[in-house]
Enzyme design. Structure first.
Site, PDB file in Angstrom:
ATOM      1  N   HIS A  26       0.873  -1.205   0.000  1.00 12.88           N
ATOM      2  CA  HIS A  26       0.000   0.000   0.000  1.00 12.88           C
ATOM      3  C   HIS A  26       0.896   1.237   0.000  1.00 12.88           C
ATOM      4  CE1 HIS A  26      -3.801   2.175   1.472  1.00 12.88           C
ATOM      5  NE2 HIS A  26      -2.908   3.102   1.176  1.00 12.88           N
ATOM      6  N   HIS A  70       1.615   5.404  -1.711  1.00 16.21           N
ATOM      7  CA  HIS A  70       1.259   6.589  -2.505  1.00 16.21           C
ATOM      8  C   HIS A  70       2.526   7.154  -3.124  1.00 16.21           C
ATOM      9  CE1 HIS A  70      -2.852   6.763  -0.931  1.00 16.21           C
ATOM     10  NE2 HIS A  70      -2.303   6.266   0.154  1.00 16.21           N
ATOM     11  N   LEU A  71       2.580   7.171  -4.453  1.00 18.61           N
ATOM     12  CA  LEU A  71       3.766   7.711  -5.145  1.00 18.61           C
ATOM     13  C   LEU A  71       3.525   9.078  -5.762  1.00 18.61           C
ATOM     14  CD1 LEU A  71       5.254   4.561  -6.952  1.00 18.61           C
ATOM     15  CD2 LEU A  71       6.228   5.812  -5.007  1.00 18.61           C
ATOM     16  N   ARG A  72       2.231   9.515  -5.784  1.00 19.61           N
ATOM     17  CA  ARG A  72       1.868  10.788  -6.423  1.00 19.61           C
ATOM     18  C   ARG A  72       2.311  10.776  -7.888  1.00 19.61           C
ATOM     19  NH1 ARG A  72      -1.163  10.760  -2.012  1.00 19.61           N
ATOM     20  NH2 ARG A  72      -0.327  11.846  -0.207  1.00 19.61           N
ATOM     21  N   ASN A 107      -5.155   7.360  -6.062  1.00 22.91           N
ATOM     22  CA  ASN A 107      -5.878   8.597  -5.703  1.00 22.91           C
ATOM     23  C   ASN A 107      -5.133   9.860  -6.153  1.00 22.91           C
ATOM     24  OD1 ASN A 107      -3.926   8.101  -3.689  1.00 22.91           O
ATOM     25  ND2 ASN A 107      -5.081   9.197  -2.119  1.00 22.91           N
ATOM     26  N   LYS A 112      -9.327  -0.021  -5.869  1.00 21.17           N
ATOM     27  CA  LYS A 112      -9.390   0.622  -4.554  1.00 21.17           C
ATOM     28  C   LYS A 112     -10.757   1.245  -4.330  1.00 21.17           C
ATOM     29  CE  LYS A 112      -7.808   2.277  -0.650  1.00 21.17           C
ATOM     30  NZ  LYS A 112      -6.712   3.192  -0.368  1.00 21.17           N
ATOM     31  N   HIS A 115     -10.478   1.275   1.746  1.00 26.12           N
ATOM     32  CA  HIS A 115     -10.301   2.278   2.810  1.00 26.12           C
ATOM     33  C   HIS A 115     -11.552   2.158   3.664  1.00 26.12           C
ATOM     34  CE1 HIS A 115      -8.705   6.114   4.520  1.00 26.12           C
ATOM     35  NE2 HIS A 115      -9.912   6.055   5.035  1.00 26.12           N
ATOM     36  N   HIS A 120      -4.604  -0.557   5.804  1.00 26.12           N
ATOM     37  CA  HIS A 120      -4.162   0.161   7.018  1.00 26.12           C
ATOM     38  C   HIS A 120      -5.106  -0.013   8.204  1.00 26.12           C
ATOM     39  CE1 HIS A 120      -6.891   2.952   5.079  1.00 26.12           C
ATOM     40  NE2 HIS A 120      -5.995   3.395   4.233  1.00 26.12           N
ATOM     41  N   LEU A 143      -5.058   9.181   8.012  1.00 25.18           N
ATOM     42  CA  LEU A 143      -6.363   8.535   8.055  1.00 25.18           C
ATOM     43  C   LEU A 143      -6.219   7.086   7.600  1.00 25.18           C
ATOM     44  CD1 LEU A 143      -8.634  11.382   6.666  1.00 25.18           C
ATOM     45  CD2 LEU A 143      -8.669  10.415   8.976  1.00 25.18           C
ATOM     46  N   ASP A 150       1.328   2.611   3.560  1.00 28.11           N
ATOM     47  CA  ASP A 150       0.490   3.814   3.381  1.00 28.11           C
ATOM     48  C   ASP A 150       1.351   5.068   3.505  1.00 28.11           C
ATOM     49  OD1 ASP A 150      -1.751   5.270   2.752  1.00 28.11           O
ATOM     50  OD2 ASP A 150      -2.547   5.293   4.785  1.00 28.11           O
ATOM     51  N   HIS A 183       3.107  14.559   1.719  1.00 27.53           N
ATOM     52  CA  HIS A 183       2.493  15.870   1.471  1.00 27.53           C
ATOM     53  C   HIS A 183       3.577  16.906   1.709  1.00 27.53           C
ATOM     54  CE1 HIS A 183      -1.761  14.602   1.324  1.00 27.53           C
ATOM     55  NE2 HIS A 183      -1.390  13.669   2.182  1.00 27.53           N
ATOM     56  N   ALA A 233      -4.060  14.826   5.543  1.00 29.44           N
ATOM     57  CA  ALA A 233      -3.812  13.556   6.237  1.00 29.44           C
ATOM     58  C   ALA A 233      -2.734  12.784   5.496  1.00 29.44           C
ATOM     59  CB  ALA A 233      -5.091  12.739   6.284  1.00 29.44           C
TER      60      ALA A 233
HETATM   61  O1  DOR Z   1      -3.416   9.492   5.705  1.00 26.75           O
HETATM   62  C1  DOR Z   1      -3.760   9.190   4.582  1.00 26.75           C
HETATM   63  N1  DOR Z   1      -3.205   9.765   3.486  1.00 26.75           N
HETATM   64  N2  DOR Z   1      -4.722   8.291   4.422  1.00 26.75           N
HETATM   65  C2  DOR Z   1      -5.250   8.023   3.232  1.00 26.75           C
HETATM   66  O2  DOR Z   1      -6.138   7.222   3.180  1.00 26.75           O
HETATM   67  C3  DOR Z   1      -4.796   8.731   2.015  1.00 26.75           C
HETATM   68  C4  DOR Z   1      -3.445   9.241   2.177  1.00 26.75           C
HETATM   69  C5  DOR Z   1      -3.021  10.221   1.112  1.00 26.75           C
HETATM   70  O3  DOR Z   1      -3.222   9.954  -0.077  1.00 26.75           O
HETATM   71  O4  DOR Z   1      -2.443  11.263   1.456  1.00 26.75           O
HETATM   72 ZN    ZN Z   2      -3.342   5.078   1.464  1.00 22.73          ZN
END
Ligand code: DOR
Ligand code: ZN
Length: 354
Positions: free
Chosen positions: A15, A17-19, A43, A101, A138, A176, A221, A249, A253, A265
């Site tokens: 799980h 996030h690579l943006r 996402n 997802k 999620h 998560h 989150l 996860d 940011h 988050a």
């Molecule tokens: O804390 C989180 N950040 N929870 C998520 O479900 C998404 C993630 C994000 O993409 O920043």
């Molecule tokens: Zn996530």
């Protein structure tokens, strides 16, 4: 026995996030140093909703892998009310797409295109069950009346139980997990229902978010819960039960979007993920179970081979940088978990460097 060195089959992150865009280079480098493969979350803005978008994103990720490192992105689609069974059939037929997802609409970062009414995607879930494509969830209620600390337990009890009843063959990952209720539910569910557990949910409870003041980099989150929930997560992760496997996860940011009046988050852990998990397993006296959790159970769930190359971790102190650059021009920065603090374990060798 006091172990100071552990060798594992090269782990994967189930799980991540690579943006996209300018941030991709640095983010892929952090993960590729640690992991051989990663389930990449969809996402983005706009979300990855089709196989064509997933394939194009995959190419961008591969182009960002630093020379000398091997890293395989495992792509996912973002379920929306408009997803069709044809989208699912295309995903099932594509060797690079490994899951879909489910974001309850508005539940988290870039979740506004998600699903409000699960009955509306019932035929899509049937197609996924038939095609053997996992649903990655999620698991948080989006009812604004539900307390933020209860959202996972309520969603698991009221919504996930219904999904599994209606689709008993559907392969499903509760992403998560953050509560004892989710752990218990996954443990008692059929074998094709699993869960990922993050390093930050294993290491911190909700008190840490407020220690000496508000700590925005620990806001994620699902939000961190009480100590007893953290203990339930540690027990699950170190139990040797193959339903529970590693998923960071790691959610980057830029600093200014975390340290602000209404912060995003997400906790960034990709810079030291394996070291953080090693600390958890070490403290629990379960280092001998780390390889199952980090390297074997995830591939088992997804029907992929366990890595044949290996990584080595040593008990060796090092200090996490105060920040990392984010963006090709160095215009942004990322505050990692444990910024400026000392780590007990260090990833010293990864023989996947080719
Ligand atoms: O804390 C989180 N950040 N929870 C998520 O479900 C998404 C993630 C994000 O993409 O920043
Ligand atoms: Zn996530």
């Amino acid at each position: 026995m006091n172990v100071d060195r552990i060798e594992l089959p090269r782990p994967d992150d189930w799980h991540l996030h690579l943006r996209d865009g300018a941030a991709l280079g640095e983010l892929v480098a952090h993960s590729a140093r640690q992991f051989g493969r990663a389930i990449v979350m969809p996402n983005l803005r706009p979300p990855i909703t089709s196989v064509a978008m997933a394939l194009a994103y995959r190419e961008r990720i591969l182009a960002a892998v630093p020379a000398g490192l091997a890293f395989e992105p495992l792509m996912t689609l973002y379920l929306t009310p408009k997803t069709t069974t044809a989208d699912i059939d295309a995903a099932v037929a594509c060797p690079y797409v490994h899951g879909v997802k489910l974001y309850p609409a508005g539940a988290t970062t870039n979740a506004d295109s998600g699903v409000r009414d699960l009955d509306g995607v019932d035929t899509v879930l049937s197609a996924m069950a038939a095609g053997g494509l996992p649903l990655l969830v999620h698991a948080e209620s989006i009812d604004p009346q539900v307390d933020v600390f209860d959202r996972e337990a309520v969603f698991v009890r009221e919504t996930l139980s219904r999904v599994v009843e209606r689709h008993p063959q559907l392969r499903l990952v509760v992403e998560h997990v953050s509560t004892a209720q989710a752990v218990d539910w996954v443990r008692d569910a059929p074998a094709h229902v699993g869960a990922t557990i993050t390093a930050h949910h294993l290491l911190y409870d909700r008190n840490a978010m407020f220690q000496g003041g508000i700590r925005p980099h620990l806001y994620c989150l699902p939000v961190l819960k009480r100590a007893r929930h953290r203990q339930a997560l540690v027990a699950a992760a170190t139990s040797g039960n193959p339903k529970f496997f590693l998923g960071t996860d790691s959610a980057p940011h830029e600093r200014s979007t975390k340290e602000t009046g209404c912060g995003c988050a997400g906790t960034f852990t990709a810079h030291a993920a394996l070291e953080l998990y090693a600390e958890v397993f070490d403290r629990a006296g379960a280092l001998d179970r780390l390889a199952g959790f980090a390297s074997r159970f995830g591939p088992g769930f997804y029907g992929l081979p366990v890595a044949t190359d290996r990584v080595t971790l040593e008990r060796q102190a090092w200090t996490v940088p105060a920040s990392y650059p984010l963006g090709a021009l160095g215009e942004g920065e990322l505050v990692p978990l444990r910024a400026g603090e000392e780590m007990a374990w260090r990833l010293v060798a990864a023989d996947a460097i080719r």
